[in-house]
Design an enzyme around this catalytic site. Structure first.
Site, short mmCIF file in Angstrom:
data_model
loop_
_atom_site.label_atom_id
_atom_site.label_comp_id
_atom_site.label_asym_id
_atom_site.label_seq_id
_atom_site.Cartn_x
_atom_site.Cartn_y
_atom_site.Cartn_z
N LYS A 13 0.88 -1.15 -0.22
CA LYS A 13 0.14 -0.29 -0.16
C LYS A 13 0.99 1.18 -0.37
O LYS A 13 1.80 1.50 0.59
CB LYS A 13 -0.64 0.00 1.27
CG LYS A 13 -2.14 -1.16 0.81
CD LYS A 13 -2.70 -0.97 0.24
CE LYS A 13 -4.57 -1.70 -0.17
NZ LYS A 13 -5.18 -2.34 1.18
N ARG B 30 -3.61 -10.58 4.33
CA ARG B 30 -4.23 -10.01 3.16
C ARG B 30 -2.54 -9.89 2.37
O ARG B 30 -2.31 -8.69 3.63
CB ARG B 30 -5.68 -9.39 3.01
CG ARG B 30 -6.10 -9.87 1.03
CD ARG B 30 -7.24 -9.03 1.30
NE ARG B 30 -7.15 -8.94 -0.20
CZ ARG B 30 -7.02 -8.20 -1.69
NH1 ARG B 30 -6.36 -6.92 -1.31
NH2 ARG B 30 -7.40 -8.59 -2.26
#
Length: 290
Positions: free
Chosen positions: A231, A265
């Site tokens: 991210k 995840r």
């Protein structure tokens, strides 16, 4: 769309009834591998859109020890540039791949905000629903999942970023709305997982705050999933492109595990699983307090 499961595929409810309890009940967090059959996902868009490439990727994740494969056919990239697609297009991307992924024997979650797509995937043997809008975008989603009896991942999201808000307070209010929607639909609370939605509707600072204050979500008494993989907040600390963020992803995921996350995840299954196992092995050793 009313798709019927083939006789060889178990009903979604039976496939998913106990999968969540098993996955979150172990000492090491479960690892969910990302499989994007999309042309525009932020990290690996286009890499696995061809069915043979997607299946090869799924097999590699299984070989690496993945616990769940999360398959998505519409980019929900947490920044600008994601292109919305119709349910028909999403299904067209899924249909050549999904049965082969399910056949690998690892629980499959369907990453979609559309009830029609989730229904198809569950009928084809997927065991978990993953809704990036936390049951708050498609009114048919909660009743569908309740009827299927499968677990659901409820992710926090926002239409826009607001640097001025207390992001954790916003997450708590969002989850209260989601849980109310779930309860009204008859969706069993013990089948719900909460996801703080790292990067979604958040500044880099808010994403890091959400991870730092993850324990505050314990008030809900539900398992937490964290997906910090590659991210953008990582680049705010250490400038990098998505595929250069493995170390930052692992750092964030180890901290999330320490703060109670039960599912991680990730795009990088083998490396993340190794890190979680080593951290757990070290933490299991007694400290010398003399």
């Amino acid at each position: 769309m009313n798709a019927s499961p083939s006789p060889s595929v178990p009903p979604a409810g039976s496939a998913g009834a106990d999968v969540l309890r098993t996955l979150v009940g172990r000492p090491i967090p479960a690892v969910m591998g990302v499989l994007n059959v999309t042309p525009d996902s932020f990290s690996d868009g286009g890499a696995f859109i061809a069915p043979e490439q997607a299946l090869a990727r799924a097999r590699a994740m299984v070989a690496a020890g993945v616990d769940i494969i999360d398959i998505g056919a519409e980019s929900t990239r947490p920044y600008t540039g994601a292109k919305a697609v119709t349910a028909e297009e999403e299904l067209a991307r899924l249909k050549p791949v999904l049965a082969g992924v399910v056949a690998l024997g690892v629980p499959v979650s369907i990453d979609s905000m559309k009830a029609e797509v989730v229904a198809f995937a569950l009928d084809q043997g997927a065991a978990i629903a993953n809704d990036v809008w936390g049951l708050q975008r498609d009114a048919a989603m909660a009743p569908l999942i309740a009827a299927k009896g499968v677990p659901v991942i409820v992710m926090h999201n926002r239409d826009s970023v607001d640097p001025a808000i207390d992001i954790v307070a916003d997450m708590k209010a969002f989850f209260l709305r989601s849980l109310d929607t779930a309860a009204k639909a008859g969706l069993a609370r013990d089948k719900i997982v909460l996801d703080p939605g790292i990067g979604f509707g958040k500044t880099a600072e808010q994403s890091m705050t959400a991870l730092a204050r993850l324990r505050e979500l314990d008030i809900f008494g539900l398992p937490i999933l964290v997906g910090a993989s590659r991210k953008r907040f990582i680049a705010s600390v250490s400038p990098s492109e998505p595929k250069e963020r493995l170390a930052g992803s692992i750092a964030a995921h180890l901290i999330a595990a320490q703060r109670g996350a039960r599912i991680i995840r990730t795009h990088d299954v083998a490396e993340t699983l190794q890190a979680l196992r080593v951290a757990h092995a070290i933490e299991s050793k007694p400290e010398n307090t003399q």
